[in-house]
Write a protein that holds these residues in place. Structure first.
Motif, PDB file in Angstrom:
ATOM      1  N   LEU A  55       0.833  -1.200   0.000  1.00 21.00           N
ATOM      2  CA  LEU A  55       0.000   0.000   0.000  1.00 21.00           C
ATOM      3  C   LEU A  55       0.867   1.249   0.000  1.00 21.00           C
ATOM      4  CD1 LEU A  55      -2.941   1.027   0.099  1.00 21.00           C
ATOM      5  CD2 LEU A  55      -2.775   0.956   2.598  1.00 21.00           C
ATOM      6  N   GLY A  56       2.013   1.183   0.677  1.00 21.22           N
ATOM      7  CA  GLY A  56       2.957   2.289   0.640  1.00 21.22           C
ATOM      8  C   GLY A  56       3.061   3.098   1.906  1.00 21.22           C
ATOM      9  N   VAL A  57       2.476   2.635   3.006  1.00 25.40           N
ATOM     10  CA  VAL A  57       2.471   3.434   4.232  1.00 25.40           C
ATOM     11  C   VAL A  57       3.853   3.441   4.876  1.00 25.40           C
ATOM     12  CG1 VAL A  57       0.028   3.001   4.593  1.00 25.40           C
ATOM     13  CG2 VAL A  57       1.711   1.537   5.716  1.00 25.40           C
ATOM     14  N   ARG A 465      -7.742  -5.616  -4.806  1.00 29.46           N
ATOM     15  CA  ARG A 465      -6.411  -5.690  -5.414  1.00 29.46           C
ATOM     16  C   ARG A 465      -6.467  -6.254  -6.825  1.00 29.46           C
ATOM     17  NH1 ARG A 465      -1.458  -6.838  -1.466  1.00 29.46           N
ATOM     18  NH2 ARG A 465      -0.532  -5.863  -3.292  1.00 29.46           N
ATOM     19  N   ALA A 466      -7.511  -7.013  -7.137  1.00 31.66           N
ATOM     20  CA  ALA A 466      -7.663  -7.563  -8.489  1.00 31.66           C
ATOM     21  C   ALA A 466      -8.264  -6.562  -9.460  1.00 31.66           C
ATOM     22  CB  ALA A 466      -8.522  -8.823  -8.437  1.00 31.66           C
ATOM     23  N   SER A 470     -10.021   0.082  -8.322  1.00 27.49           N
ATOM     24  CA  SER A 470     -10.611   0.018  -6.991  1.00 27.49           C
ATOM     25  C   SER A 470     -10.145   1.165  -6.107  1.00 27.49           C
ATOM     26  CB  SER A 470     -10.235  -1.306  -6.317  1.00 27.49           C
ATOM     27  OG  SER A 470      -8.842  -1.328  -6.012  1.00 27.49           O
ATOM     28  N   VAL A 471     -10.811   1.295  -4.967  1.00 28.63           N
ATOM     29  CA  VAL A 471     -10.409   2.282  -3.971  1.00 28.63           C
ATOM     30  C   VAL A 471      -8.990   1.984  -3.499  1.00 28.63           C
ATOM     31  CG1 VAL A 471     -10.937   3.256  -1.695  1.00 28.63           C
ATOM     32  CG2 VAL A 471     -12.808   2.578  -3.225  1.00 28.63           C
ATOM     33  N   TRP A 472      -8.650   0.703  -3.319  1.00 28.91           N
ATOM     34  CA  TRP A 472      -7.305   0.327  -2.843  1.00 28.91           C
ATOM     35  C   TRP A 472      -6.217   0.851  -3.761  1.00 28.91           C
ATOM     36  CZ3 TRP A 472      -2.817  -2.189  -4.037  1.00 28.91           C
ATOM     37  CH2 TRP A 472      -1.991  -2.547  -2.965  1.00 28.91           C
ATOM     38  N   HIS A 473      -6.362   0.614  -5.051  1.00 34.53           N
ATOM     39  CA  HIS A 473      -5.340   1.084  -5.992  1.00 34.53           C
ATOM     40  C   HIS A 473      -5.289   2.604  -6.043  1.00 34.53           C
ATOM     41  CE1 HIS A 473      -3.759  -2.634  -7.670  1.00 34.53           C
ATOM     42  NE2 HIS A 473      -4.989  -3.128  -7.628  1.00 34.53           N
ATOM     43  N   ILE A 479      -0.929   7.794  -2.086  1.00 33.35           N
ATOM     44  CA  ILE A 479       0.233   7.750  -1.189  1.00 33.35           C
ATOM     45  C   ILE A 479       1.516   7.969  -1.982  1.00 33.35           C
ATOM     46  CG2 ILE A 479       1.567   6.246   0.340  1.00 33.35           C
ATOM     47  CD1 ILE A 479      -1.164   4.985   1.156  1.00 33.35           C
ATOM     48  N   GLU A 480       1.608   7.349  -3.141  1.00 31.30           N
ATOM     49  CA  GLU A 480       2.794   7.529  -3.982  1.00 31.30           C
ATOM     50  C   GLU A 480       2.925   8.978  -4.446  1.00 31.30           C
ATOM     51  OE1 GLU A 480       4.867   5.650  -8.035  1.00 31.30           O
ATOM     52  OE2 GLU A 480       2.823   5.065  -7.453  1.00 31.30           O
ATOM     53  N   LEU A 481       1.798   9.573  -4.817  1.00 28.73           N
ATOM     54  CA  LEU A 481       1.818  10.964  -5.268  1.00 28.73           C
ATOM     55  C   LEU A 481       2.270  11.884  -4.145  1.00 28.73           C
ATOM     56  CD1 LEU A 481       1.123  12.905  -7.630  1.00 28.73           C
ATOM     57  CD2 LEU A 481      -1.170  13.087  -6.645  1.00 28.73           C
ATOM     58  N   ARG A 482       1.778  11.665  -2.962  1.00 26.71           N
ATOM     59  CA  ARG A 482       2.163  12.512  -1.842  1.00 26.71           C
ATOM     60  C   ARG A 482       3.644  12.342  -1.500  1.00 26.71           C
ATOM     61  NH1 ARG A 482       2.561  12.880   3.580  1.00 26.71           N
ATOM     62  NH2 ARG A 482       1.720  14.775   4.552  1.00 26.71           N
ATOM     63  N   HIS A 483       4.161  11.131  -1.631  1.00 25.31           N
ATOM     64  CA  HIS A 483       5.585  10.909  -1.409  1.00 25.31           C
ATOM     65  C   HIS A 483       6.434  11.637  -2.443  1.00 25.31           C
ATOM     66  CE1 HIS A 483       4.896   6.907   0.962  1.00 25.31           C
ATOM     67  NE2 HIS A 483       4.997   7.944   1.772  1.00 25.31           N
TER      68      HIS A 483
END
Length: 569
Positions: A55-57, A465-466, A470-473, A479-483
């Motif tokens: 997820l990237g946390v 995840r499949a 989805s909301v998950w992706h 999270i990646e964008l904020r990083h």
């Protein structure tokens, strides 16, 4: 240990890992069960660390796993230095810490020191009059020849904040459940014991503390009666009490002098001015606070009267905190947690537009200035649950509310208060994490301690995840964008169209970097006119929860719960 993305250098930015981090909150009882007893455990969390890494946390806030009789699901601690058997043991905890750190994920422990369990050794010795522990808690004689409580203060969980103890022959204060007696912070021995315990955990390698109701530890000297005209009676005498800053600064000096630690104080009743005194090197030294104004502004006399809310007022509150702590402190960003209902059910649409509104709300919390906190299942768009009977409730606060309403004649049956329970009750956030469409959502092979939400067959990790949409992706992308983009972390916030009833729009600015976020908080399409102050050809689409053109136009329509994020290329 370094954050997931190496901290970059840039003139004018006071970089701190926890400002750039995304924190994932785990409620262990409901996260993942490995031994079939229906209760989540530490081994279950360890087995899901790869999920958190994917997820990237950057950090995990772990709700209490200490020894506890579980009167308030672990927030009633009977031994601060021991792990509750239901969750595992200290070896399990050490493995979890190591597994997280191997993936550059930090661990934040919950600190509960306003109160303990009445089964804690300190309380047991205090009630016996042991000279060493006699004044560890707040004891008083009653009024009317001892037959009535010492004052009129109310418990947050309902009823009097005082309980008579037959052993000691006095009343003790408990701002929460009667099995959660308040510690007496005026006693320096209490403070020393707390600091020793905190240092004990820090020596084990944790990365900070989330501090439960930390601004309640100081009470007005003399414990006078409280104002009974609305709200929680007595609150003016224990919210942000007279010695709170002395205690927290002493804690900073004795325990928390390392500014790399993440310390977030839960501070109910605190306003922006209060928050400034709690955070930063010029205040009490906390990294940030959890404030409640944005999640309680729709409450009437108490939380169970919650109802309609206005986006205009919501925006005003968010802007007040964004601007108020921009130069003096730091914000925490959250819309739900273990004490709040699911955000998509409260601030979004948990039926027709569940995925769209879940993505929109996530966009909000990840593009404001502050540290985002993701509550387990939020990244799936998990919703509030249904509780057809009071027998299905597990939260002591909700159970007390229902019982009191029936006893006082405010309700003829549970059905009269069911809507309130299902709107703001804490059990909404505590139903098991939905891992798959297997029985009981793949959470346990046994009988879960609380029933799963009935929608787990469609709302779960495996399905999310499949599905690349989805909301998950989407959360993974957020999270990646904020990083990747400093402007979303450190940029100045400016609210646009403050009086628009459906659009929440704002800019973020950091030097030459610019961001524009536009959110439609409604089920009807709306038009957004870009202000003349924004140069459109300097922006391009960075993220959206629907298919939209890659560049903003002078005026464009947003569909139901549509979210756009534009950034300088």
């Amino acid at each position: 240990m370094t954050p997931k993305d190496a901290i970059k250098t840039r003139a004018g930015i006071d970089r701190t890992w926890w400002k750039e981090a995304v924190v994932y909150q785990i409620y262990p009882k409901s996260f993942n069960d490995t031994d079939g007893d229906g209760i989540g455990d530490l081994r279950g969390i360890e087995r899901r660390v790869d999920y958190l890494d994917d997820l990237g946390v950057d950090a995990v806030w772990l709700c209490p796993v200490y020894e506890s009789p579980q009167a308030d699901n672990g927030y009633d601690i009977s031994d601060y230095r021991s792990i509750n058997d239901a969750y595992g043991d200290m070896d399990d905890w050490r493995r979890l810490l190591s597994t997280l750190h191997e993936r550059d994920i930090r661990l934040i422990m919950d600190l509960v020191v306003n109160h303990t369990s009445d089964e804690h050794e300190w309380f047991q010795r205090s009630r016996q009059g042991d000279s060493e522990f006699k004044d560890y808690y707040i004891w008083r004689d009653g009024t009317n020849n001892g037959g009535d409580p010492p004052n009129n203060w109310e418990s947050v969980f309902g009823g009097s904040a005082w309980t008579y103890d037959e052993v000691r022959g006095q009343w003790y204060l408990h701002l929460f459940d009667e099995k959660q007696p308040d510690l007496n912070w005026r006693n320096p021995d209490v403070r020393e014991s707390v600091y020793e315990m905190m240092n004990w955990w820090l020596e084990k390698g944790i990365d900070g503390f989330r501090m439960d109701v930390i601004n309640l530890i100081s009470k007005t000297n003399g414990l006078p009666d409280g104002d009974e005209d609305g709200g929680l009676t007595g609150a003016e005498h224990f919210f942000n009490g007279p010695n709170i800053h002395d205690y927290l600064r002493e804690m900073r000096d004795e325990v928390l002098s390392d500014e790399s630690l993440l310390t977030v104080g839960e501070t109910p009743g605190a306003g922006v001015d209060d928050a400034r005194t709690y955070v930063g090197p010029d205040g009490d030294g906390l990294s940030m606070v959890f404030q409640f104004e944005h999640v309680s502004f729709d409450h009437d006399e108490h939380k169970w009267d919650a109802g309609d809310w206005s986006l205009v007022e919501f925006k005003q509150i968010i802007a007040k905190w964004q601007n108020g702590l921009a130069d003096e402190g730091w914000n925490s960003l959250y819309l739900n947690n273990h004490d709040q209902p699911r955000m998509v059910s409260r601030f979004g649409d948990d039926s027709t537009y569940r995925e769209e509104s879940a993505k929109l709300l996530g966009t909000l919390t990840h593009t404001l200035q502050g540290t985002p906190f993701v509550y387990q299942g939020e990244e799936l768009g998990m919703t509030n649950a249904s509780f057809a009977s009071p027998d299905e409730l597990r939260d002591v606060e909700a159970v007390n509310f229902v019982e009191e309403a029936l006893e006082q004649g405010d309700a003829a049956s549970y059905d009269d208060v069911r809507d309130a329970v299902e709107y703001v009750g804490r059990d909404n956030a505590r139903t098991p994490m939905q891992w798959s469409d297997a029985p009981d959502a793949g959470f346990t092979d046994g009988e879960p301690w609380i029933d799963c939400n009935s929608n787990y067959e469609t709302v779960n990790v495996e399905h999310a995840r499949a599905d690349e949409n989805s909301v998950w992706h989407y959360y993974q992308d957020l999270i990646e964008l904020r990083h990747d983009r400093d402007v979303l972390v450190y940029g100045a916030f400016d609210l646009l169209v403050p009086n628009h009833p459906a659009i929440f729009a704002y800019t973020r600015t950091l030097g030459d970097e610019r961001g524009l976020v536009v959110l439609n908080f409604g089920t009807d399409p709306v038009e957004f006119v870009v202000p003349d102050s924004i140069t459109l050809d300097e922006l391009e689409l960075a993220l959206a929860n629907t298919d939209v053109p890659t560049a903003p136009r002078p005026a464009f329509e947003l569909g139901p719960y549509e979210a756009h994020v534009y950034l300088t290329p």
